[in-house]
Scaffold this motif. Structure first.
Motif, PDB file in Angstrom:
ATOM      1  N   ASP A  69     -81.436 -18.240  15.472  1.00 14.91           N
ATOM      2  CA  ASP A  69     -81.325 -17.254  16.539  1.00 14.91           C
ATOM      3  C   ASP A  69     -82.411 -16.213  16.320  1.00 14.91           C
ATOM      4  OD1 ASP A  69     -80.661 -14.989  18.125  1.00 14.91           O
ATOM      5  OD2 ASP A  69     -78.574 -15.673  18.222  1.00 14.91           O
ATOM      6  N   MET A  70     -83.453 -16.250  17.142  1.00 14.98           N
ATOM      7  CA  MET A  70     -84.603 -15.366  16.962  1.00 14.98           C
ATOM      8  C   MET A  70     -84.246 -13.914  17.265  1.00 14.98           C
ATOM      9  SD  MET A  70     -86.342 -17.678  15.992  1.00 14.98           S
ATOM     10  CE  MET A  70     -87.147 -19.225  16.207  1.00 14.98           C
ATOM     11  N   ASN A  71     -83.389 -13.692  18.253  1.00 16.82           N
ATOM     12  CA  ASN A  71     -83.027 -12.325  18.618  1.00 16.82           C
ATOM     13  C   ASN A  71     -82.174 -11.662  17.540  1.00 16.82           C
ATOM     14  OD1 ASN A  71     -84.375 -12.621  21.096  1.00 16.82           O
ATOM     15  ND2 ASN A  71     -82.569 -13.550  22.011  1.00 16.82           N
ATOM     16  N   GLU A  72     -81.234 -12.394  16.980  1.00 13.36           N
ATOM     17  CA  GLU A  72     -80.361 -11.861  15.930  1.00 13.36           C
ATOM     18  C   GLU A  72     -80.959 -12.020  14.534  1.00 13.36           C
ATOM     19  OE1 GLU A  72     -77.466 -10.208  16.435  1.00 13.36           O
ATOM     20  OE2 GLU A  72     -77.901 -10.384  18.578  1.00 13.36           O
ATOM     21  N   GLN A  73     -82.055 -12.783  14.412  1.00 19.49           N
ATOM     22  CA  GLN A  73     -82.704 -13.045  13.132  1.00 19.49           C
ATOM     23  C   GLN A  73     -81.744 -13.710  12.144  1.00 19.49           C
ATOM     24  OE1 GLN A  73     -86.239 -12.178  12.096  1.00 19.49           O
ATOM     25  NE2 GLN A  73     -86.104 -12.725  14.238  1.00 19.49           N
ATOM     26  N   LEU A  74     -80.978 -14.703  12.636  1.00 13.82           N
ATOM     27  CA  LEU A  74     -80.015 -15.426  11.809  1.00 13.82           C
ATOM     28  C   LEU A  74     -80.319 -16.911  11.795  1.00 13.82           C
ATOM     29  CD1 LEU A  74     -76.577 -13.837  12.780  1.00 13.82           C
ATOM     30  CD2 LEU A  74     -77.851 -13.507  10.657  1.00 13.82           C
ATOM     31  N   VAL A  75     -80.181 -17.505  10.626  1.00 13.41           N
ATOM     32  CA  VAL A  75     -80.279 -18.947  10.451  1.00 13.41           C
ATOM     33  C   VAL A  75     -78.931 -19.423   9.928  1.00 13.41           C
ATOM     34  CG1 VAL A  75     -81.389 -20.835   9.193  1.00 13.41           C
ATOM     35  CG2 VAL A  75     -82.735 -18.855   9.897  1.00 13.41           C
ATOM     36  N   VAL A  76     -78.392 -20.483  10.535  1.00 16.92           N
ATOM     37  CA  VAL A  76     -77.149 -21.082  10.055  1.00 16.92           C
ATOM     38  C   VAL A  76     -77.404 -22.568   9.852  1.00 16.92           C
ATOM     39  CG1 VAL A  76     -74.714 -21.547  10.536  1.00 16.92           C
ATOM     40  CG2 VAL A  76     -75.750 -19.397  11.319  1.00 16.92           C
ATOM     41  N   MET A  77     -77.207 -23.032   8.625  1.00 17.21           N
ATOM     42  CA  MET A  77     -77.354 -24.459   8.312  1.00 17.21           C
ATOM     43  C   MET A  77     -75.985 -24.961   7.868  1.00 17.21           C
ATOM     44  SD  MET A  77     -79.925 -26.432   5.662  1.00 17.21           S
ATOM     45  CE  MET A  77     -81.355 -26.514   6.732  1.00 17.21           C
ATOM     46  N   THR A  78     -75.555 -26.088   8.447  1.00 16.13           N
ATOM     47  CA  THR A  78     -74.250 -26.643   8.126  1.00 16.13           C
ATOM     48  C   THR A  78     -74.363 -28.116   7.794  1.00 16.13           C
ATOM     49  OG1 THR A  78     -73.811 -27.162  10.455  1.00 16.13           O
ATOM     50  CG2 THR A  78     -73.010 -25.027   9.645  1.00 16.13           C
ATOM     51  N   GLY A  79     -73.327 -28.620   7.157  1.00 10.34           N
ATOM     52  CA  GLY A  79     -73.282 -30.043   6.870  1.00 10.34           C
ATOM     53  C   GLY A  79     -72.241 -30.375   5.822  1.00 10.34           C
ATOM     54  N   GLU A  80     -72.017 -31.651   5.646  1.00 14.30           N
ATOM     55  CA  GLU A  80     -71.111 -32.088   4.592  1.00 14.30           C
ATOM     56  C   GLU A  80     -71.620 -31.595   3.245  1.00 14.30           C
ATOM     57  OE1 GLU A  80     -69.560 -36.263   2.746  1.00 14.30           O
ATOM     58  OE2 GLU A  80     -69.803 -36.143   4.914  1.00 14.30           O
TER      59      GLU A  80
ATOM     60  N   LEU B  13     -73.756 -18.615   1.106  1.00 13.46           N
ATOM     61  CA  LEU B  13     -73.463 -20.047   1.100  1.00 13.46           C
ATOM     62  C   LEU B  13     -72.001 -20.200   0.733  1.00 13.46           C
ATOM     63  CD1 LEU B  13     -74.600 -22.986   1.280  1.00 13.46           C
ATOM     64  CD2 LEU B  13     -74.913 -22.850  -1.191  1.00 13.46           C
ATOM     65  N   ASP B  14     -71.256 -20.929   1.563  1.00 16.47           N
ATOM     66  CA  ASP B  14     -69.869 -21.171   1.207  1.00 16.47           C
ATOM     67  C   ASP B  14     -69.558 -22.648   1.345  1.00 16.47           C
ATOM     68  OD1 ASP B  14     -68.699 -21.769   3.868  1.00 16.47           O
ATOM     69  OD2 ASP B  14     -69.087 -19.666   4.289  1.00 16.47           O
ATOM     70  N   SER B  15     -68.401 -23.007   0.864  1.00 13.42           N
ATOM     71  CA  SER B  15     -67.980 -24.396   0.875  1.00 13.42           C
ATOM     72  C   SER B  15     -66.597 -24.522   1.476  1.00 13.42           C
ATOM     73  CB  SER B  15     -68.000 -24.965  -0.547  1.00 13.42           C
ATOM     74  OG  SER B  15     -68.091 -26.365  -0.507  1.00 13.42           O
ATOM     75  N   SER B  16     -66.302 -23.627   2.417  1.00 15.85           N
ATOM     76  CA  SER B  16     -64.989 -23.632   3.043  1.00 15.85           C
ATOM     77  C   SER B  16     -64.985 -24.350   4.377  1.00 15.85           C
ATOM     78  CB  SER B  16     -64.500 -22.193   3.222  1.00 15.85           C
ATOM     79  OG  SER B  16     -65.410 -21.488   4.055  1.00 15.85           O
ATOM     80  N   ALA B  17     -66.072 -25.012   4.704  1.00 14.76           N
ATOM     81  CA  ALA B  17     -66.175 -25.702   5.985  1.00 14.76           C
ATOM     82  C   ALA B  17     -65.198 -26.864   6.041  1.00 14.76           C
ATOM     83  CB  ALA B  17     -67.602 -26.200   6.193  1.00 14.76           C
ATOM     84  N   PRO B  18     -64.697 -27.190   7.237  1.00 13.68           N
ATOM     85  CA  PRO B  18     -63.815 -28.353   7.367  1.00 13.68           C
ATOM     86  C   PRO B  18     -64.502 -29.599   6.823  1.00 13.68           C
ATOM     87  CG  PRO B  18     -63.890 -27.110   9.421  1.00 13.68           C
ATOM     88  CD  PRO B  18     -64.920 -26.515   8.502  1.00 13.68           C
ATOM     89  N   GLY B  19     -63.771 -30.395   6.109  1.00 12.33           N
ATOM     90  CA  GLY B  19     -64.330 -31.617   5.539  1.00 12.33           C
ATOM     91  C   GLY B  19     -64.934 -31.425   4.165  1.00 12.33           C
ATOM     92  N   SER B  20     -64.879 -30.196   3.653  1.00 17.11           N
ATOM     93  CA  SER B  20     -65.422 -29.929   2.325  1.00 17.11           C
ATOM     94  C   SER B  20     -64.621 -30.686   1.284  1.00 17.11           C
ATOM     95  CB  SER B  20     -65.371 -28.428   2.035  1.00 17.11           C
ATOM     96  OG  SER B  20     -65.706 -28.178   0.697  1.00 17.11           O
ATOM     97  N   ASN B  21     -65.319 -31.414   0.424  1.00 15.10           N
ATOM     98  CA  ASN B  21     -64.652 -32.203  -0.600  1.00 15.10           C
ATOM     99  C   ASN B  21     -64.085 -31.344  -1.721  1.00 15.10           C
ATOM    100  OD1 ASN B  21     -65.243 -34.565   0.748  1.00 15.10           O
ATOM    101  ND2 ASN B  21     -67.158 -34.879  -0.342  1.00 15.10           N
ATOM    102  N   THR B  22     -64.780 -30.290  -2.094  1.00 16.88           N
ATOM    103  CA  THR B  22     -64.369 -29.523  -3.262  1.00 16.88           C
ATOM    104  C   THR B  22     -63.889 -28.121  -2.927  1.00 16.88           C
ATOM    105  OG1 THR B  22     -66.566 -28.614  -3.635  1.00 16.88           O
ATOM    106  CG2 THR B  22     -66.066 -30.735  -4.665  1.00 16.88           C
ATOM    107  N   GLY B  23     -64.341 -27.560  -1.806  1.00 16.60           N
ATOM    108  CA  GLY B  23     -63.997 -26.194  -1.490  1.00 16.60           C
ATOM    109  C   GLY B  23     -64.701 -25.186  -2.379  1.00 16.60           C
ATOM    110  N   ARG B  24     -65.713 -25.636  -3.120  1.00 11.06           N
ATOM    111  CA  ARG B  24     -66.428 -24.765  -4.055  1.00 11.06           C
ATOM    112  C   ARG B  24     -67.936 -24.923  -3.884  1.00 11.06           C
ATOM    113  NH1 ARG B  24     -63.196 -23.070  -8.322  1.00 11.06           N
ATOM    114  NH2 ARG B  24     -64.913 -23.111  -9.802  1.00 11.06           N
ATOM    115  N   VAL B  25     -68.647 -23.824  -4.108  1.00 14.15           N
ATOM    116  CA  VAL B  25     -70.106 -23.851  -4.146  1.00 14.15           C
ATOM    117  C   VAL B  25     -70.501 -24.255  -5.559  1.00 14.15           C
ATOM    118  CG1 VAL B  25     -72.186 -22.437  -4.002  1.00 14.15           C
ATOM    119  CG2 VAL B  25     -70.326 -22.091  -2.364  1.00 14.15           C
ATOM    120  N   ARG B  26     -71.510 -25.102  -5.654  1.00 12.22           N
ATOM    121  CA  ARG B  26     -72.001 -25.546  -6.963  1.00 12.22           C
ATOM    122  C   ARG B  26     -73.447 -25.127  -7.131  1.00 12.22           C
ATOM    123  NH1 ARG B  26     -69.661 -31.678  -7.383  1.00 12.22           N
ATOM    124  NH2 ARG B  26     -67.484 -31.061  -7.390  1.00 12.22           N
ATOM    125  N   MET B  27     -73.794 -24.705  -8.368  1.00 12.35           N
ATOM    126  CA  MET B  27     -75.159 -24.266  -8.641  1.00 12.35           C
ATOM    127  C   MET B  27     -75.595 -24.753 -10.012  1.00 12.35           C
ATOM    128  SD  MET B  27     -76.597 -20.389  -8.699  1.00 12.35           S
ATOM    129  CE  MET B  27     -78.258 -20.115  -8.150  1.00 12.35           C
TER     130      MET B  27
END
Length: 189
Positions: free
Chosen positions: A126-137, A164-178
């Motif tokens: 979103d160029m006006n709001e200056q936001l990037v949202v990336m999603t996926g499994e 970055l979160d891992s609470s999206a529907p379909g998340s296998n672990t519900g956790r962010v890994r680093m």
């Protein structure tokens, strides 16, 4: 045969990217470069291009590759929403100026530059709001040997803040890994 479509006049096409500074970059830097340097041309290649002036959109599909400088975006489909017209020009022959309001990359999104890579299923810019949202499994960000994985990445391009979160529907672990390698983010003077 793939149709090659080159658009060099859309210097404000993307507000994502991976151009950075000489010192160590952060993951939020990964989206700051495309379109920020008006001197660098943007090249778009795709199998097909469909311009829908009535909807103010251009749809690139089939192995879409966008390159500006060191930054590269790859996806199956890219929808560019714009203000203005993609018509051939005005009555005096001058090209019509467009302003990009939003981008949607759909299907196997990969953004890379130098040692940084971000991948996910879909991304919106979103160029006006200056936001990037990336999603996926699996949304995966890497810089050299360092890797972080989640399901939903939100980057504020104005502040540089990334979540970055891992609470999206379909998340296998519900956790962010680093995985962070010691001394890998030290300044490279």
């Amino acid at each position: 045969m793939i149709n090659r479509i080159r658009i060099l006049s859309l210097s404000c096409l993307l507000a994502l990217g991976l151009a950075g500074t000489a010192h160590a970059q952060t993951f939020s830097d990964s989206f700051a470069g495309f379109g920020s340097d008006s001197d660098e041309p943007i090249e778009i290649e795709a199998t097909n291009l469909q311009v829908r002036d009535e909807d103010k959109s251009a749809i690139f599909s089939g192995n879409v590759v966008v390159i500006q400088g060191d930054a590269k975006l790859e996806t199956e489909r890219l929808i560019v929403f714009y203000e203005g017209s993609m018509a051939n020009g005005t009555a005096d022959g001058e090209p019509v100026q467009q302003s990009i309001s939003r981008l949607e990359a759909k299907g196997n999104v990969l953004i890379s530059s130098r040692d940084q890579v971000a991948t996910g299923d879909d991304a919106s810019f979103d160029m006006n709001e200056q936001l990037v949202v990336m999603t996926g499994e699996r949304v995966v960000l890497s810089q050299g040997p360092n890797v972080i994985v989640g399901n939903r990445l939100v980057i504020n391009l104005e502040t540089g803040r990334a979540n970055l979160d891992s609470s999206a529907p379909g998340s296998n672990t519900g956790r962010v890994r680093m995985l962070l390698q010691p001394n890998s983010l030290e300044n490279e003077n």
